[in-house]
Design an enzyme around this catalytic site. Sequence first.
Site, PDB file in Angstrom:
ATOM      1  N   LYS A  25       0.881  -1.140   0.182  1.00  0.00           N
ATOM      2  CA  LYS A  25       0.055  -0.129   0.083  1.00  0.00           C
ATOM      3  C   LYS A  25       0.828   1.361  -0.029  1.00  0.00           C
ATOM      4  O   LYS A  25       0.441   2.203  -0.941  1.00  0.00           O
ATOM      5  CB  LYS A  25      -1.043  -0.006   1.331  1.00  0.00           C
ATOM      6  CG  LYS A  25      -1.986   1.027   1.079  1.00  0.00           C
ATOM      7  CD  LYS A  25      -2.544   1.338   2.422  1.00  0.00           C
ATOM      8  CE  LYS A  25      -3.619  -0.029   2.785  1.00  0.00           C
ATOM      9  NZ  LYS A  25      -4.882   0.218   2.546  1.00  0.00           N
ATOM     10  N   ARG A  95      -3.399   3.026   8.832  1.00  0.00           N
ATOM     11  CA  ARG A  95      -3.718   1.657   8.097  1.00  0.00           C
ATOM     12  C   ARG A  95      -2.360   0.825   7.919  1.00  0.00           C
ATOM     13  O   ARG A  95      -1.498   1.304   7.884  1.00  0.00           O
ATOM     14  CB  ARG A  95      -4.110   1.657   6.588  1.00  0.00           C
ATOM     15  CG  ARG A  95      -5.287   2.525   6.600  1.00  0.00           C
ATOM     16  CD  ARG A  95      -5.801   2.690   5.006  1.00  0.00           C
ATOM     17  NE  ARG A  95      -6.622   3.770   4.613  1.00  0.00           N
ATOM     18  CZ  ARG A  95      -7.750   3.639   4.228  1.00  0.00           C
ATOM     19  NH1 ARG A  95      -8.357   2.661   4.217  1.00  0.00           N
ATOM     20  NH2 ARG A  95      -8.598   4.834   4.155  1.00  0.00           N
ATOM     21  N   GLY A 104      -8.468  -7.973   4.884  1.00  0.00           N
ATOM     22  CA  GLY A 104      -9.311  -8.079   6.053  1.00  0.00           C
ATOM     23  C   GLY A 104      -8.477  -8.513   7.269  1.00  0.00           C
ATOM     24  O   GLY A 104      -8.907  -8.764   8.233  1.00  0.00           O
ATOM     25  N   MET A 106      -5.766  -7.122   8.428  1.00  0.00           N
ATOM     26  CA  MET A 106      -5.092  -6.454   9.591  1.00  0.00           C
ATOM     27  C   MET A 106      -5.857  -5.035   9.818  1.00  0.00           C
ATOM     28  O   MET A 106      -6.979  -4.857   9.299  1.00  0.00           O
ATOM     29  CB  MET A 106      -3.794  -5.790   8.782  1.00  0.00           C
ATOM     30  CG  MET A 106      -2.641  -6.806   8.105  1.00  0.00           C
ATOM     31  SD  MET A 106      -1.928  -7.598   9.306  1.00  0.00           S
ATOM     32  CE  MET A 106      -0.602  -6.351   9.478  1.00  0.00           C
ATOM     33  N   ARG A 351      -3.360  -1.685  -6.229  1.00  0.00           N
ATOM     34  CA  ARG A 351      -2.357  -2.829  -6.335  1.00  0.00           C
ATOM     35  C   ARG A 351      -2.869  -3.729  -7.279  1.00  0.00           C
ATOM     36  O   ARG A 351      -3.962  -3.644  -7.926  1.00  0.00           O
ATOM     37  CB  ARG A 351      -2.555  -3.520  -4.933  1.00  0.00           C
ATOM     38  CG  ARG A 351      -4.071  -3.819  -4.730  1.00  0.00           C
ATOM     39  CD  ARG A 351      -3.982  -4.341  -3.069  1.00  0.00           C
ATOM     40  NE  ARG A 351      -5.531  -4.814  -2.926  1.00  0.00           N
ATOM     41  CZ  ARG A 351      -6.014  -4.949  -1.790  1.00  0.00           C
ATOM     42  NH1 ARG A 351      -5.403  -4.926  -0.862  1.00  0.00           N
ATOM     43  NH2 ARG A 351      -7.281  -5.305  -1.527  1.00  0.00           N
ATOM     44  N   HIS A 467     -15.725  -9.568   2.220  1.00  0.00           N
ATOM     45  CA  HIS A 467     -14.763 -10.654   2.518  1.00  0.00           C
ATOM     46  C   HIS A 467     -14.907 -11.893   2.181  1.00  0.00           C
ATOM     47  O   HIS A 467     -13.889 -12.345   1.645  1.00  0.00           O
ATOM     48  CB  HIS A 467     -14.807 -10.390   3.953  1.00  0.00           C
ATOM     49  CG  HIS A 467     -13.675 -11.621   4.823  1.00  0.00           C
ATOM     50  ND1 HIS A 467     -14.221 -12.789   5.026  1.00  0.00           N
ATOM     51  CD2 HIS A 467     -12.239 -11.373   5.211  1.00  0.00           C
ATOM     52  CE1 HIS A 467     -12.850 -13.268   5.662  1.00  0.00           C
ATOM     53  NE2 HIS A 467     -12.025 -12.511   5.483  1.00  0.00           N
ATOM     54  N   ARG A 573       1.300 -47.733 -12.960  1.00  0.00           N
ATOM     55  CA  ARG A 573       1.358 -48.562 -11.801  1.00  0.00           C
ATOM     56  C   ARG A 573       0.463 -49.642 -11.993  1.00  0.00           C
ATOM     57  O   ARG A 573      -0.700 -49.670 -12.329  1.00  0.00           O
ATOM     58  CB  ARG A 573       0.830 -47.792 -10.360  1.00  0.00           C
ATOM     59  CG  ARG A 573       1.882 -46.769  -9.911  1.00  0.00           C
ATOM     60  CD  ARG A 573       1.224 -46.203  -8.638  1.00  0.00           C
ATOM     61  NE  ARG A 573       1.912 -45.121  -8.024  1.00  0.00           N
ATOM     62  CZ  ARG A 573       1.883 -43.673  -8.168  1.00  0.00           C
ATOM     63  NH1 ARG A 573       0.862 -43.067  -8.912  1.00  0.00           N
ATOM     64  NH2 ARG A 573       2.533 -43.085  -7.404  1.00  0.00           N
ATOM     65  N   ARG A 629       5.440 -49.871 -14.823  1.00  0.00           N
ATOM     66  CA  ARG A 629       6.266 -50.297 -13.677  1.00  0.00           C
ATOM     67  C   ARG A 629       5.713 -51.697 -13.426  1.00  0.00           C
ATOM     68  O   ARG A 629       4.810 -51.888 -13.143  1.00  0.00           O
ATOM     69  CB  ARG A 629       6.164 -49.353 -12.465  1.00  0.00           C
ATOM     70  CG  ARG A 629       6.974 -49.637 -11.300  1.00  0.00           C
ATOM     71  CD  ARG A 629       6.818 -48.980 -10.217  1.00  0.00           C
ATOM     72  NE  ARG A 629       5.596 -49.132  -9.783  1.00  0.00           N
ATOM     73  CZ  ARG A 629       5.056 -48.171  -8.792  1.00  0.00           C
ATOM     74  NH1 ARG A 629       5.820 -47.203  -8.325  1.00  0.00           N
ATOM     75  NH2 ARG A 629       3.803 -48.424  -8.267  1.00  0.00           N
ATOM     76  N   GLU A 757      14.602 -44.682  -6.129  1.00  0.00           N
ATOM     77  CA  GLU A 757      13.758 -44.319  -5.040  1.00  0.00           C
ATOM     78  C   GLU A 757      14.253 -44.954  -3.783  1.00  0.00           C
ATOM     79  O   GLU A 757      13.612 -44.677  -2.579  1.00  0.00           O
ATOM     80  CB  GLU A 757      12.240 -44.743  -5.240  1.00  0.00           C
ATOM     81  CG  GLU A 757      12.344 -46.142  -5.593  1.00  0.00           C
ATOM     82  CD  GLU A 757      10.732 -46.662  -5.930  1.00  0.00           C
ATOM     83  OE1 GLU A 757       9.750 -45.826  -5.475  1.00  0.00           O
ATOM     84  OE2 GLU A 757      10.387 -47.694  -6.567  1.00  0.00           O
ATOM     85  N   SER A 776      13.805 -43.208 -13.517  1.00  0.00           N
ATOM     86  CA  SER A 776      12.950 -42.410 -13.066  1.00  0.00           C
ATOM     87  C   SER A 776      12.851 -41.974 -11.684  1.00  0.00           C
ATOM     88  O   SER A 776      12.690 -43.161 -10.840  1.00  0.00           O
ATOM     89  CB  SER A 776      11.493 -43.052 -13.567  1.00  0.00           C
ATOM     90  OG  SER A 776      10.482 -42.083 -13.155  1.00  0.00           O
ATOM     91  N   CYS A 843       8.745 -39.305 -11.147  1.00  0.00           N
ATOM     92  CA  CYS A 843       7.266 -39.688 -11.282  1.00  0.00           C
ATOM     93  C   CYS A 843       6.687 -39.645 -10.081  1.00  0.00           C
ATOM     94  O   CYS A 843       5.459 -40.172  -9.707  1.00  0.00           O
ATOM     95  CB  CYS A 843       7.292 -41.172 -12.011  1.00  0.00           C
ATOM     96  SG  CYS A 843       8.040 -42.423 -10.980  1.00  0.00           S
ATOM     97  N   TYR A 863      12.207 -35.231 -18.121  1.00  0.00           N
ATOM     98  CA  TYR A 863      10.523 -34.939 -18.146  1.00  0.00           C
ATOM     99  C   TYR A 863      10.112 -35.053 -16.740  1.00  0.00           C
ATOM    100  O   TYR A 863      10.917 -35.543 -15.746  1.00  0.00           O
ATOM    101  CB  TYR A 863       9.996 -35.972 -19.117  1.00  0.00           C
ATOM    102  CG  TYR A 863      10.002 -37.563 -18.469  1.00  0.00           C
ATOM    103  CD1 TYR A 863       9.122 -37.806 -17.629  1.00  0.00           C
ATOM    104  CD2 TYR A 863      11.123 -38.230 -19.082  1.00  0.00           C
ATOM    105  CE1 TYR A 863       9.301 -39.173 -17.205  1.00  0.00           C
ATOM    106  CE2 TYR A 863      11.220 -39.384 -18.504  1.00  0.00           C
ATOM    107  CZ  TYR A 863      10.120 -39.984 -17.417  1.00  0.00           C
ATOM    108  OH  TYR A 863      10.428 -41.397 -17.032  1.00  0.00           O
TER     109      TYR A 863
HETATM  110  C1  PEP Z   1       7.497 -43.041  -5.808  1.00  0.00           C
HETATM  111  O1  PEP Z   1       7.992 -43.838  -4.995  1.00  0.00           O
HETATM  112  O2  PEP Z   1       7.956 -41.859  -6.083  1.00  0.00           O
HETATM  113  C2  PEP Z   1       6.684 -43.537  -6.822  1.00  0.00           C
HETATM  114  C3  PEP Z   1       6.386 -42.761  -7.806  1.00  0.00           C
HETATM  115  O3  PEP Z   1       5.968 -44.785  -6.662  1.00  0.00           O
HETATM  116  P1  PEP Z   1       4.846 -45.096  -5.565  1.00  0.00           P
HETATM  117  O4  PEP Z   1       4.321 -43.806  -5.127  1.00  0.00           O
HETATM  118  O5  PEP Z   1       3.886 -45.944  -6.289  1.00  0.00           O
HETATM  119  O6  PEP Z   1       5.652 -45.928  -4.646  1.00  0.00           O
HETATM  120 MG    MG Z   2       7.834 -45.876  -4.978  1.00  0.00          MG
END
Ligand code: PEP
Ligand code: MG
Length: 883
Positions: A25, A95, A104, A106, A351, A467, A573, A629, A757, A776, A843, A863
């Site tokens: 402000k 203010r 709303g 403050m 703003r 609000h 999966r 997988r 993982e 992955s 993933c 990716y």
């Molecule tokens: C993970 O472990 O990140 C994964 C993608 O496999 P899941 O969630 O199925 O264990």
């Molecule tokens: Mg996993």
Amino acid sequence: THYVYRFGGGVSDGGKGDKNLLGGKGANLAEMASIGLPVPPGFTISTAMCARYYEEGERFPDSLRDEVAQGIAHIEGVTGKRFGEPANPLLVSVRSGARVSMPGMMDTVLNLGLNDETVVGLARAADDERFAWDSYRRFIQMYADVVLELDHGAFEEALEIAKEDNGFTLDTELNADHLKALVAEYKGLVEKEWGRPFPQDVHDQLWGAVGAVFGSWQSERAKVYRRLNDIPADWGTAVNVQAMVFGNMGDTSATGVAFTRDPSKGDRAYYGEFLINAQGEDVVAGIRTPQYLTRTAREEAGAKAASMEEAMPEVYAQLAQVFDTLENHYRDMQDIEFTVEQTKLWMLQTRSGKRTAKAALKIAVDMANEGLISHQEAIARVDPAALDQLLHPTLDPDAPRDVIAKGLPASPGAASGAVVFDADTAERWNADGKAVILVRTETSPEDIHGMHAARGILTARGGMTSHAAVVARGMGRPCVSGAGSLSISARDKVMRVAGREVREGDILTIDGATGEVMAGAVATVQPELAGDFGTLMAWADEVRRLKVRANAETPDDCRTAREFGAEGVGLCRTEHMFFEAGRITAVRQMILASDEAGRRAALDRLLPEQRSDFVGIFEVMAGLPVTIRLLDPPLHEFLPHEEAEFAEVAAAAGVDIGTLKVRAAELHEFNPMLGHRGCRLGVTYPEIYEMQARAIFEAAIDVAEKSGAAPIPEVMIPLVATKRELDLMKAVVDRAAQAVFSERGRTVDYLVGTMIELPRAALKAGEIAETGEFFSFGTNDLTQTTLGVSRDDAARFLGAYVEQGIYAKDPFVSLDVDGVGELVELAAERGRKTRPDIKLGICGEHGGDPASIAFCETVGLDYVSASPYRVPIARLAAAQAAL
Ligand code: PEP
Ligand code: MG
């Protein structure tokens, strides 16, 4: 260092670049003053003072007194009025103003500087006794509430009684004498409740208010708001002290709020509300129903009360010009507060306007097309997470609706749920997994946790800038506000409308795009993905480097993913396929078999089912890579847990119940997540992976033969820790591939890779990449195993961890870049060193989280893979990461 920055009257000590120091402000007031817009003079006490105030035990340093005195002198110089002087008294507003707006949350004090003497002077200067005493009355009431923290109910009651005694219904019917009597009563109330008389010294008043604004930074509701919006506690707020201008000086005065474009739909049309003869907070508080700004809006709504365009055409024209100036200057849609004091326009705030995702998208695309901003800026303007609002279903226009009321379309989207009448119940029911609609007469900042817990919000009172409306839009919750026909009793937990009763727990549907309120649940339809959405996505696709895939395991999911722009499947999966009716029995027979021959017999029955699963997916994903997988969860997940199920399952599987129970007990594990799962299943029962691999290759060839477009299967081995595990499993897959290829007399391209993982896999990625053709990152398990925090039990304590700043965000939602991220980086580096063209993706759930995606960009992954509905979010986030 100094803490006071002046603005107005040709002076601007700051500007729009100083938000961190002056708050949004303060910085924008200075900026508006510097570009010649009419801003009442004032000064800002910087956020740095807020920090110092708390450091020094909630006290002000002496040096600040001199600086504030100079600030007041600046205002006096510009206005010609004097603070505390009866003859021509200066009144100020005080203010808060943090770096980012906290609507709303403050505190504000208006009309400061009035006392028993200056009120008389004000009456004379304004030639309006009623106005002066009404201002004094409002000031005492606000000051008692905000600064002295006295119960405001008593003041409201006194006001009601004063009206009743005189047979009035409106505040405006009270004349100067009534208001004088009310002021006397208010002062009595202050003295009684506070133990001291109402402060008559205007400087005491000022310091009290400044302290209250700094104090409001640590109020409960401010803390909740900060937590919900990731605002650090150490930012602090600034304090703005500014000459009052009065929208309540009769019918040539007004106050209003406006957006330079429609904040709900994004249309290029001025949009706002105003009230004649009213003071600032009246509009926001939703006490009186405001009038429209433009004639078109009034006509569209079928409202009678004249719009500002009609009632005050000259000031309106001036205001419209200011809108254009501000949009061109800031190059963004602005949210504005203004006051008209006896036909003179004053700007009190500007703003960047909060907007719905739909509006954000439209405004960004429109502004780029208008040449106001570049494509890249347009991409940067839209919050990827907010796209979520657009990607979810809206009400089916053809579904029957039992409309029971209509309010304002305050925040778009449709929601159905059980009615609750208070925020605490909303939070509790939501925690129990119930969808709720929060129904309130009007919402206040105390309701914020309930609004967050609710699927949708419905109020009986308040306009588009009330609000409820502002907060709901910010949160992306559908909201219908100001449904005036509702009579709501929160105490009795009942809402009455058109002769009907709706009780707590009854199902209601609201449509935030039309304002309709419907009894029961209403069918929904999929969102529209062309138009502005498609345009922005196309711009995003031009700049992003990361590819975006989807986590999908059914042809339907794959279709949704493709519609949302997925460029492949990053994680299919397979275990969920095993649960399907008609298969689970064969799966159980496989688990219960006493030897390999028994297992193979059961697996033979599963093979055609798996093959048809993959055919379905490959057909939808024609020509795109699909990462499949192999089986991951521990086998006991497929066996019954409830006593009641054992007999049935035993009969279906053709074993006696005793055998089933013994096998279930054998398979029991204390830590199944660290147990006999992932490739450990493949190592012990290679025939399972062999069947799955065979199903994949047979399906790939079937599809290739039928459609001519061969899919590109990427077979992924889960929970690998060592190269040897992957060697063994890759051999199983390759053997299956060779067998199928020679049976069918043709081949398809495929890859075999692994999830990373487990920390050991990340560390030994160099070695594992000798075998693995792609990695992955399974950051769900990698987070679990790196942090040693169970992903299934974390909710019990992670909240406290985030609150205490141990992790900045839930590490299962947003990647722990410092820790888990380091493993990802290191594995990527080591993997690439061994195999320079290794394909790298992610993933885990983090693949759909914008902050984590930004990290993936810096590591140079190929990716990210996200759930289908998050694919567009990932595309936009990937583009922003590449900018
Ligand atoms: C993970 O472990 O990140 C994964 C993608 O496999 P899941 O969630 O199925 O264990
Ligand atoms: Mg996993």
